[in-house]
Design a protein around this motif. Structure first.
Motif, mmCIF file in Angstrom:
data_model
loop_
_atom_site.group_PDB
_atom_site.id
_atom_site.type_symbol
_atom_site.label_atom_id
_atom_site.label_comp_id
_atom_site.label_asym_id
_atom_site.label_seq_id
_atom_site.Cartn_x
_atom_site.Cartn_y
_atom_site.Cartn_z
ATOM 1 N N CYS A 142 -12.042 2.918 -50.190
ATOM 2 C CA CYS A 142 -10.868 3.772 -50.065
ATOM 3 C C CYS A 142 -9.694 3.169 -50.835
ATOM 4 N N ASP A 143 -8.571 3.885 -50.834
ATOM 5 C CA ASP A 143 -7.391 3.395 -51.549
ATOM 6 C C ASP A 143 -6.914 2.060 -51.002
ATOM 7 N N ARG A 144 -6.974 1.903 -49.686
ATOM 8 C CA ARG A 144 -6.542 0.629 -49.098
ATOM 9 C C ARG A 144 -7.496 -0.500 -49.492
ATOM 10 N N GLY A 145 -8.773 -0.176 -49.659
ATOM 11 C CA GLY A 145 -9.727 -1.174 -50.127
ATOM 12 C C GLY A 145 -9.425 -1.601 -51.554
ATOM 13 N N ILE A 146 -9.094 -0.622 -52.410
ATOM 14 C CA ILE A 146 -8.696 -0.932 -53.788
ATOM 15 C C ILE A 146 -7.447 -1.804 -53.797
ATOM 16 N N GLN A 147 -6.516 -1.492 -52.919
ATOM 17 C CA GLN A 147 -5.281 -2.289 -52.837
ATOM 18 C C GLN A 147 -5.587 -3.724 -52.413
ATOM 19 N N ALA A 148 -6.517 -3.893 -51.472
ATOM 20 C CA ALA A 148 -6.889 -5.239 -51.023
ATOM 21 C C ALA A 148 -7.489 -6.047 -52.172
#
Length: 380
Positions: A325-331
Motif C-alpha cells: 500500500c501507499d504507507r508501505g511504499i512510504q516506509a
C-alpha cells in the motif's frame, strides 16, 4: 655451430609460445605446423565442450540427433589428455559405459557437466567417482541419479565444491545427507524442482556452504532450518515454495544463522507473512538483494520492518504484491538508505510512487508491465 630443429626445443618453450598467442585464429592453426606443434596444442587444452553440448544460455543441443559413443569419447580423451573441464551436456544418448573412458585421464578433471544426459544412471556416477577423484564441480541436471549414486559420489569425490542436482527427481533427503556429510568443502548446491526433498538432508551441513538454489521444492520448516544451519550461507533461492507453508515458516532464516546472507529470493512464496519478514529483516544485516515478488501476505508491518532494519539492502523486488500500500511504499522510502533499485509493477502508480521518486531520486524505479490473469498478476 650445429644446426638445430624443432625437435631440439623443449616442450616448456613451445607451450610458452602457444600461450603467448593473442589471436584465436593463430591458436587454432598452431597445430597445423607439424606433429610436434599439434602435440603442444593438444596438451595445453584444459577444457572441452562436446559439439552437441549446450550452454546455460542455449539449452537446445546443436545436433539433437548426434549419438555419442564410447569410442568418440575415448579418442578425444586420448588426444586431449590434460583436460581439467569436460562438458558432455546435451549428449542425451550417452550410455553409462562411455564414462569408463575417463579412467585414463580422469584424475586431472576438476569439472564435469552432464546436463540432460538421460542415459546416465548410478552406474555411470560410480564410474565417475572411481575415475575422477579430484572433481570439484559436477552438474547432473535432469540425470537419473538416485541416492545410491550420490552416496558413491560422496565417498569417491570428497573435494566437491559445486553440485547441480536440479530436476533430479529421484533423489531424497537421504542421498543429499550423504553428499553433504561426505563432501565437507561444498560451497554451492542446486536442488531446484526436486520434489521429494524436504530439506532436512542439509542438517549439520558445513560452514563452507554459501549458495543454495532450491526453487519449487517442497521444503518443510525443519528443512529450511537445516539449510541455514551451517551459518555460512550468502545466497538462498527458495522461490515457489509450497503454499502449505505457514506464515511464520521462514522465521528460522532470521534466527541467527544467516548473518552472512546477501541475496534472498522468496518470489512466489505466497503464504509468507509479516512475522517471517520481521525476523529476516532483523536477523540478516548484510542482505543486499531481496525478491518478494508475488508475496501476497506481506502487509504494512512487513514493509515497515524492511524499511527500518534492512540498512544494507540495495535491490528490492515488490512486483505484484497485493498488499503493498501507499504507507508501505512510504516506509520503504523513509528507510532502506542504501537502496539503489526498486522493482515494481507498472500498474501500481500512485502519489506514493511519485513522492518516492521525488525524495529518493537516486533510486532506480524499474517498472514491469503486467496484466491480470485470474487470481494472479503475470508479466505481459
Amino acid at each position: 655451430m650445429e644446426a638445430s630443429s624443432i625437435i631440439d626445443i623443449p616442450d616448456d618453450c613451445l607451450i610458452f609460445i602457444f600461450q603467448a598467442l593473442d589471436c584465436q585464429a593463430d591458436r587454432e592453426s598452431f597445430g597445423l605446423t607439424c606433429r610436434r606443434w599439434l602435440h603442444i596444442q593438444n596438451i595445453t587444452r584444459l577444457s572441452l565442450q562436446f559439439h552437441c553440448s549446450f550452454s546455460l544460455f542455449n539449452i537446445t543441443p546443436s545436433q539433437s540427433n548426434l549419438s555419442v559413443e564410447s569410442y568418440h569419447l575415448s579418442r578425444l580423451l586420448t588426444r586431449f589428455s590434460h583436460l581439467q573441464s569436460l562438458s558432455l551436456s546435451g549428449c542425451t544418448e550417452l550410455p553409462d559405459s562411455a564414462l569408463a573412458q575417463l579412467g585414463s585421464s580422469g584424475h586431472r578433471l576438476q569439472a564435469l557437466h552432464l546436463d540432460c544426459c538421460f542415459g546416465i544412471t548410478d552406474i555411470g556416477i560410480s564410474l565417475i567417482g572411481s575415475s575422477c577423484p579430484n572433481l570439484a564441480v559436477i552438474s547432473l541436471y535432469r540425470c537419473l541419479v538416485t541416492d545410491e549414486g550420490l552416496e558413491a559420489l560422496a565417498c569417491s569425490c570428497p573435494g566437491l565444491r559445486d553440485v547441480n542436482l536440479a530436476y533430479c527427481y529421484l533423489i531424497t533427503d537421504g542421498g543429499l545427507r550423504a553428499l553433504l556429510r561426505g563432501c565437507r568443502e561444498l560451497r554451492a548446491v542446486k536442488i531446484s524442482f526436486c520434489r521429494h526433498l524436504s530439506g532436512i538432508g542439509f542438517r549439520d551441513c558445513s560452514q563452507t556452504l554459501a549458495h543454495v538454489d532450491a526453487e519449487s521444492c517442497k521444503l518443510e520448516p525443519e528443512g529450511i532450518m537445516a539449510i541455514v544451519s551451517g551459518g555460512g550461507l550468502q545466497y538462498l533461492n527458495i522461490s515457489g515454495l509450497s503454499s502449505g507453508l505457514r506464515a511464520d515458516g521462514l522465521c528460522s532464516i532470521g534466527e541467527g544463522f544467516c548473518k552472512s546472507l546477501k541475496i534472498l529470493n522468496l518470489r512466489m512464496c505466497r503464504t509468507i507473512g509479516d512475522e517471517s519478514i520481521l525476523s529476516i529483516a532483523k536477523g540478516c544485516p548484510l542482505l543486499k538483494e531481496w525478491n518478494l515478488a508475488l508475496c501476497h501476505e506481506v502487509k504494512l508491518p512487513g514493509w515497515e520492518s524492511i524499511g527500518r532494519f534492512c540498512n544494507s539492502l540495495e535491490v528490492l523486488h515488490v512486483n505484484r504484491c497485493r498488499n503493498l500500500c501507499d504507507r508501505g511504499i512510504q516506509a520503504l522510502r523513509d528507510g532502506c538508505r542504501r537502496l539503489c533499485i526498486l522493482h515494481i509493477n507498472r500498474a501500481y502508480r500512485t502519489s506514493a510512487i511519485e513522492l518516492f521518486k521525488l525524495h529518493r531520486g537516486r533510486v532506480q524505479i524499474r517498472e514491469e508491465e503486467v496484466m491480470c490473469v485470474g487470481p494472479d498478476w503475470t508479466c505481459r
